[in-house]
Design a protein around this motif. Sequence first.
Motif, PDB file in Angstrom:
ATOM      1  N   LYS A   5       0.806  -1.210   0.000  1.00 39.42           N
ATOM      2  CA  LYS A   5       0.000   0.000   0.000  1.00 39.42           C
ATOM      3  C   LYS A   5       0.843   1.266   0.000  1.00 39.42           C
ATOM      4  N   GLU A   6       2.158   1.120   0.064  1.00 40.21           N
ATOM      5  CA  GLU A   6       3.028   2.281   0.015  1.00 40.21           C
ATOM      6  C   GLU A   6       3.502   2.499  -1.410  1.00 40.21           C
ATOM      7  N   GLY A   7       3.711   3.754  -1.760  1.00 35.51           N
ATOM      8  CA  GLY A   7       4.199   4.063  -3.096  1.00 35.51           C
ATOM      9  C   GLY A   7       3.161   4.805  -3.921  1.00 35.51           C
ATOM     10  N   HIS A   8       3.453   4.917  -5.208  1.00 35.94           N
ATOM     11  CA  HIS A   8       2.598   5.674  -6.113  1.00 35.94           C
ATOM     12  C   HIS A   8       2.342   4.904  -7.399  1.00 35.94           C
ATOM     13  N   VAL A   9       1.302   5.326  -8.076  1.00 31.98           N
ATOM     14  CA  VAL A   9       0.971   4.790  -9.396  1.00 31.98           C
ATOM     15  C   VAL A   9       0.987   5.952 -10.380  1.00 31.98           C
ATOM     16  N   CYS A  10       1.511   5.702 -11.555  1.00 32.39           N
ATOM     17  CA  CYS A  10       1.576   6.724 -12.600  1.00 32.39           C
ATOM     18  C   CYS A  10       0.863   6.212 -13.849  1.00 32.39           C
ATOM     19  N   GLU A  11       0.050   7.056 -14.432  1.00 29.82           N
ATOM     20  CA  GLU A  11      -0.596   6.748 -15.712  1.00 29.82           C
ATOM     21  C   GLU A  11      -0.131   7.754 -16.758  1.00 29.82           C
ATOM     22  N   ILE A  12       0.248   7.250 -17.932  1.00 32.84           N
ATOM     23  CA  ILE A  12       0.742   8.105 -19.006  1.00 32.84           C
ATOM     24  C   ILE A  12      -0.257   8.107 -20.160  1.00 32.84           C
ATOM     25  N   ARG A  13      -0.561   9.303 -20.636  1.00 25.88           N
ATOM     26  CA  ARG A  13      -1.395   9.487 -21.819  1.00 25.88           C
ATOM     27  C   ARG A  13      -0.734  10.480 -22.767  1.00 25.88           C
ATOM     28  N   CYS A  14      -1.175  10.413 -24.009  1.00 24.32           N
ATOM     29  CA  CYS A  14      -0.781  11.415 -25.002  1.00 24.32           C
ATOM     30  C   CYS A  14      -1.981  11.622 -25.917  1.00 24.32           C
ATOM     31  N   GLN A  15      -2.365  12.866 -26.100  1.00 23.65           N
ATOM     32  CA  GLN A  15      -3.560  13.185 -26.893  1.00 23.65           C
ATOM     33  C   GLN A  15      -4.783  12.421 -26.393  1.00 23.65           C
ATOM     34  N   THR A  16      -4.925  12.313 -25.100  1.00 27.36           N
ATOM     35  CA  THR A  16      -6.011  11.624 -24.388  1.00 27.36           C
ATOM     36  C   THR A  16      -5.956  10.101 -24.519  1.00 27.36           C
ATOM     37  N   VAL A  17      -5.002   9.554 -25.253  1.00 27.51           N
ATOM     38  CA  VAL A  17      -4.902   8.108 -25.461  1.00 27.51           C
ATOM     39  C   VAL A  17      -4.050   7.486 -24.354  1.00 27.51           C
ATOM     40  N   TYR A  18      -4.574   6.464 -23.694  1.00 24.96           N
ATOM     41  CA  TYR A  18      -3.854   5.768 -22.626  1.00 24.96           C
ATOM     42  C   TYR A  18      -2.703   4.955 -23.216  1.00 24.96           C
ATOM     43  N   MET A  19      -1.513   5.075 -22.578  1.00 24.51           N
ATOM     44  CA  MET A  19      -0.322   4.386 -23.079  1.00 24.51           C
ATOM     45  C   MET A  19       0.262   3.400 -22.082  1.00 24.51           C
ATOM     46  N   GLY A  20       0.194   3.680 -20.776  1.00 25.91           N
ATOM     47  CA  GLY A  20       0.783   2.748 -19.832  1.00 25.91           C
ATOM     48  C   GLY A  20       0.612   3.182 -18.390  1.00 25.91           C
ATOM     49  N   THR A  21       0.719   2.211 -17.483  1.00 28.93           N
ATOM     50  CA  THR A  21       0.629   2.445 -16.043  1.00 28.93           C
ATOM     51  C   THR A  21       1.831   1.810 -15.366  1.00 28.93           C
ATOM     52  N   GLY A  22       2.366   2.477 -14.342  1.00 29.14           N
ATOM     53  CA  GLY A  22       3.503   1.936 -13.613  1.00 29.14           C
ATOM     54  C   GLY A  22       3.374   2.148 -12.126  1.00 29.14           C
TER      55      GLY A  22
END
Length: 314
Positions: A225-242
């Motif tokens: 439960k510790e840490g962060h999640v990052c979501e990457i988009r470009c031009q509203t299009v989903y590309m990846g989660t880490g």
Amino acid sequence: MEAERSEDSTVSEYLDQNPQLAQWVDTLRVYCESNKQWSARREFILRNMEAFPSVQQGVCNSSLDRLLSLSMVWANHVFLGCSYPSAVMDKIKEMGEGIVVQDPPVHKTTKELMGKGKRSATTEGDADSCVKRAKCGANELDGRPAWPVSQKSGPAPQAPAEHQPFFNRLYKAVAWKLVSAGGFGPNLDHFEILRSCVESCKQTLTCVFVPLKDITGLPAGRTQKEGHVCEIRCQTVYMGTGYGRDESAAKAMASKEALKVFQGRKVTVKICRRRYKGKDVEDLVLLDEQPRSQGFPPALSYPFQDEQLEDGSL
């Protein structure tokens, strides 16, 4: 124009006289290259082979890898407007001297596009300046909505076709960038590669960060439960989660996941079902040709905000 025709004729005549060389050099063409791009890069390779005496037809070695990498860097600069450290730029300009490209693309910097006296939102010196942070919640960016609120409950049916041309260009930029970097691997700065390629196509990335503890619906077995999640988009299009211990690590992992999509023969924008705030929604997603064995991570942001989604959790 006449000079270029003369150069093309000279290269063609030389290859006609050396059919084995012509056959071998054509194996060096990258799948995504247009005829115009390949013709120019092929001439770059042929002109500079003498400077790499250990390069032999049909033999893979470090000298050939270096020549091909430099040819890709040169093509990136000419056709995509990519820039590199001054020593690299001086080297490829020297190696490409005398090569004439018909109607080369005209590239403008962000400053030029924004107009004189206006300050760009992104600068080379600060990669994170292109990253929008969401620390207060998955649908907030520094206290403001992450995306403009509208009545749309999802992307328009024609949205994938509208976005596809941009991601075709981005695919080529990423392919060349990875070749010049020696190929995809764990030791690359994945975010920097992705960011520079996106910016070379005149767009920016959007990164959304959410504390891991605030997210429900994580993959089975993930109890941390510790840490962060990052979501990457470009031009509203989903590309990846880490996922990562901090925002930087999460961003690096999300960038790595996004770059994996570019390892196939093409990328495709599609409308897919995802979970957002505990509800099923339609989202724009960038996919490769490989079948997916599992679903997507829950969305951290939603560019197609619907008032009905205002309530609920991730």
